[in-house]
Design a protein around this motif. Structure first.
Motif, PDB file in Angstrom:
ATOM      1  N   UNK A  37       0.755  -1.144   0.091  1.00 31.07           N
ATOM      2  CA  UNK A  37      -0.061  -0.061   0.191  1.00 31.07           C
ATOM      3  C   UNK A  37       0.729   1.318   0.027  1.00 31.07           C
ATOM      4  N   UNK A  38       1.979   1.202   0.584  1.00 31.60           N
ATOM      5  CA  UNK A  38       2.835   2.323   0.762  1.00 31.60           C
ATOM      6  C   UNK A  38       3.513   2.786  -0.552  1.00 31.60           C
ATOM      7  N   UNK A  39       3.881   1.533  -0.998  1.00 27.19           N
ATOM      8  CA  UNK A  39       4.757   1.696  -2.406  1.00 27.19           C
ATOM      9  C   UNK A  39       3.704   2.383  -3.361  1.00 27.19           C
ATOM     10  N   UNK A  40       2.354   2.003  -3.330  1.00 29.77           N
ATOM     11  CA  UNK A  40       1.374   2.587  -4.246  1.00 29.77           C
ATOM     12  C   UNK A  40       1.066   3.957  -4.083  1.00 29.77           C
ATOM     13  N   UNK A  41       1.146   4.437  -2.602  1.00 28.36           N
ATOM     14  CA  UNK A  41       0.857   5.626  -2.204  1.00 28.36           C
ATOM     15  C   UNK A  41       2.172   6.607  -2.694  1.00 28.36           C
ATOM     16  N   UNK A  42       3.290   6.177  -2.473  1.00 25.33           N
ATOM     17  CA  UNK A  42       4.553   7.055  -2.601  1.00 25.33           C
ATOM     18  C   UNK A  42       4.726   6.897  -4.504  1.00 25.33           C
ATOM     19  N   UNK A  43       4.217   6.154  -5.281  1.00 27.36           N
ATOM     20  CA  UNK A  43       4.484   6.054  -6.536  1.00 27.36           C
ATOM     21  C   UNK A  43       3.197   6.209  -7.274  1.00 27.36           C
ATOM     22  N   UNK A  44       2.284   7.207  -7.417  1.00 25.53           N
ATOM     23  CA  UNK A  44       1.143   7.238  -8.183  1.00 25.53           C
ATOM     24  C   UNK A  44       1.304   6.702  -9.657  1.00 25.53           C
ATOM     25  N   UNK A  45       0.430   5.698  -9.968  1.00 27.59           N
ATOM     26  CA  UNK A  45       0.499   5.076 -11.336  1.00 27.59           C
ATOM     27  C   UNK A  45       1.065   3.949 -11.154  1.00 27.59           C
ATOM     28  N   UNK A  46       1.909   3.347  -9.986  1.00 32.28           N
ATOM     29  CA  UNK A  46       2.318   1.991 -10.024  1.00 32.28           C
ATOM     30  C   UNK A  46       1.352   1.294  -9.799  1.00 32.28           C
ATOM     31  N   UNK A  47       1.320  -0.046 -10.744  1.00 34.73           N
ATOM     32  CA  UNK A  47       0.495  -1.008 -10.556  1.00 34.73           C
ATOM     33  C   UNK A  47       0.526  -1.696  -9.563  1.00 34.73           C
ATOM     34  N   UNK A  48      -0.767  -2.236  -8.970  1.00 34.14           N
ATOM     35  CA  UNK A  48      -0.570  -3.008  -7.835  1.00 34.14           C
ATOM     36  C   UNK A  48       0.151  -4.525  -7.912  1.00 34.14           C
ATOM     37  N   UNK A  49       0.194  -5.089  -9.047  1.00 35.64           N
ATOM     38  CA  UNK A  49       0.850  -6.174  -9.258  1.00 35.64           C
ATOM     39  C   UNK A  49       2.140  -6.008  -9.383  1.00 35.64           C
ATOM     40  N   UNK A  50       2.825  -4.673 -10.019  1.00 32.56           N
ATOM     41  CA  UNK A  50       4.201  -4.442  -9.821  1.00 32.56           C
ATOM     42  C   UNK A  50       4.521  -4.238  -8.266  1.00 32.56           C
ATOM     43  N   UNK A  51       3.829  -3.720  -7.756  1.00 38.41           N
ATOM     44  CA  UNK A  51       4.114  -3.421  -6.092  1.00 38.41           C
ATOM     45  C   UNK A  51       4.319  -4.663  -5.404  1.00 38.41           C
ATOM     46  N   UNK A  52       3.047  -5.626  -5.516  1.00 39.36           N
ATOM     47  CA  UNK A  52       3.143  -7.097  -5.146  1.00 39.36           C
ATOM     48  C   UNK A  52       4.593  -7.911  -5.437  1.00 39.36           C
ATOM     49  N   UNK A  53       4.862  -7.712  -6.595  1.00 40.42           N
ATOM     50  CA  UNK A  53       6.236  -8.164  -7.173  1.00 40.42           C
ATOM     51  C   UNK A  53       7.402  -7.853  -6.478  1.00 40.42           C
ATOM     52  N   UNK A  54       7.542  -6.557  -5.925  1.00 38.86           N
ATOM     53  CA  UNK A  54       8.633  -6.039  -5.328  1.00 38.86           C
ATOM     54  C   UNK A  54       8.592  -6.491  -3.837  1.00 38.86           C
ATOM     55  N   UNK A  55       7.641  -6.646  -3.319  1.00 46.04           N
ATOM     56  CA  UNK A  55       7.337  -7.097  -1.878  1.00 46.04           C
ATOM     57  C   UNK A  55       7.699  -8.442  -1.622  1.00 46.04           C
ATOM     58  N   UNK A  56       6.741  -9.345  -2.537  1.00 44.54           N
ATOM     59  CA  UNK A  56       6.915 -10.778  -2.278  1.00 44.54           C
ATOM     60  C   UNK A  56       7.517 -11.809  -3.338  1.00 44.54           C
ATOM     61  N   UNK A  57       7.561 -10.865  -4.402  1.00 47.14           N
ATOM     62  CA  UNK A  57       8.523 -11.716  -5.616  1.00 47.14           C
ATOM     63  C   UNK A  57       7.429 -12.244  -6.631  1.00 47.14           C
ATOM     64  N   UNK A  58       5.988 -11.920  -6.313  1.00 44.53           N
ATOM     65  CA  UNK A  58       5.121 -12.282  -7.470  1.00 44.53           C
ATOM     66  C   UNK A  58       3.662 -11.828  -7.019  1.00 44.53           C
ATOM     67  N   UNK A  59       2.714 -11.841  -7.974  1.00 48.43           N
ATOM     68  CA  UNK A  59       1.457 -11.287  -7.984  1.00 48.43           C
ATOM     69  C   UNK A  59       0.674 -12.031  -6.932  1.00 48.43           C
TER      70      UNK A  59
END
Length: 285
Positions: free
Chosen positions: A171-193
């Motif tokens: 949630x914080x990643x998406x807040x800090x980077x408007x336009x970041x897709x949820x799938x991409x934020x999930x991959x960054x944090x846990x490695x996969x959507x």
């Protein structure tokens, strides 16, 4: 609760498959009330309670699947059918001890609890939209469409319940980077959507193939899947108000699905529609 990501999809599936998944406190309360008056419980009434809770819904569907192999040649894809297949008394015995989301999250802090409750509320709204549009489209089984919308983001809900720090980090990643897709934020944090975890859970729990198809956005060319996808998208984009820049595109695509104008979509949603002549650029006399 976990404070770190698990190494792979199989580890997440094992976690969720080996634990008794929590349900909403209001679900537990209503089921307990019905248990006290079991002789007067109607399967459809019970189903209405279950269909407000995504985790309780998937627990019932997973519970009933072994019955299908013994007695039926087709999948059980609705909750009322599942309850009737199991029997009222056996159902209440199976779900006698329900643990709640609110109890599980009490040590995670208020932001974590609010986060998961917001996602569940979003799922409930998506289910309501999907069911209404299915009715408009004269869908042969509106409940299947409702269940698919309700369960569309199930893995996200489960991860929030078990590892709220991960949910908050995404949630914080998406807040800090408007336009970041949820799938991409999930991959960054846990490695996969989250969707990859969800697909494997559907397989392990032997959920009906039809529901797996309806949940999967990759099948969005199918009108019923499109119904679900757009309902989920509208609920997500309107979660914090009706000024999200993606909403006009949603109205247009929903209009195409229902064969009505975007203005008519807004009207059906209870929003203030623009006068037709003004919308066309004409001055009102």
């Amino acid at each position: 609760m976990l404070d770190h990501a698990l190494p792979d999809i199989e580890s997440w599936v094992l976690l969720f498959n080996s634990n008794s998944l929590p349900v909403l406190r209001i679900t537990k309360r209503r089921i307990d009330e019905m248990r006290a008056n079991m002789d007067r419980v109607d399967a459809r009434e019970l189903a209405r309670v279950i269909l407000q809770d995504p985790i309780m819904t998937v627990r019932v569907l997973a519970y009933i699947q072994p019955f299908r192999g013994r007695a039926l040649q087709h999948d059980i894809t609705t909750i009322a059918s599942a309850v009737m297949m199991a029997g009222i008394e056996p159902f209440f015995r199976r779900f006698e001890e329900l643990f709640t989301v609110e109890d599980q999250m009490k040590d995670g802090g208020t932001p974590a609890l609010l986060g998961v409750l917001q996602i569940i509320r979003r799922a409930q709204r998506a289910a309501d939209y999907a069911q209404e549009w299915a009715r408009w489209r004269h869908d042969i089984n509106m409940e299947e469409v409702r269940i698919a919308a309700l369960l569309h983001d199930l893995a996200e809900i489960l991860i929030w319940c078990s590892a709220p720090k991960i949910g908050l980090a995404v949630q914080e990643q998406m807040k800090n980077e408007p336009g970041l897709r949820g799938v991409d934020a999930q991959k960054r944090i846990i490695g996969f959507p989250y969707l990859d975890v969800q697909r494997e859970l559907c397989r392990v729990w032997h959920l009906p193939e039809l529901l797996q198809t309806l949940i999967d956005d990759d099948n969005a060319a199918q009108p019923r899947v499109r119904n679900v996808t757009l309902a989920v998208r509208l609920a997500r984009h309107s979660a914090h108000g009706w000024d999200d820049p993606a909403l006009p595109d949603d109205y247009a695509e929903i209009g195409q699905l229902l064969n009505i104008t975007p203005e008519a979509v807004r009207q059906r949603l209870g929003l203030e529609p623009m006068p037709a002549r003004e919308a066309d650029g004409e001055q009102l006399s």
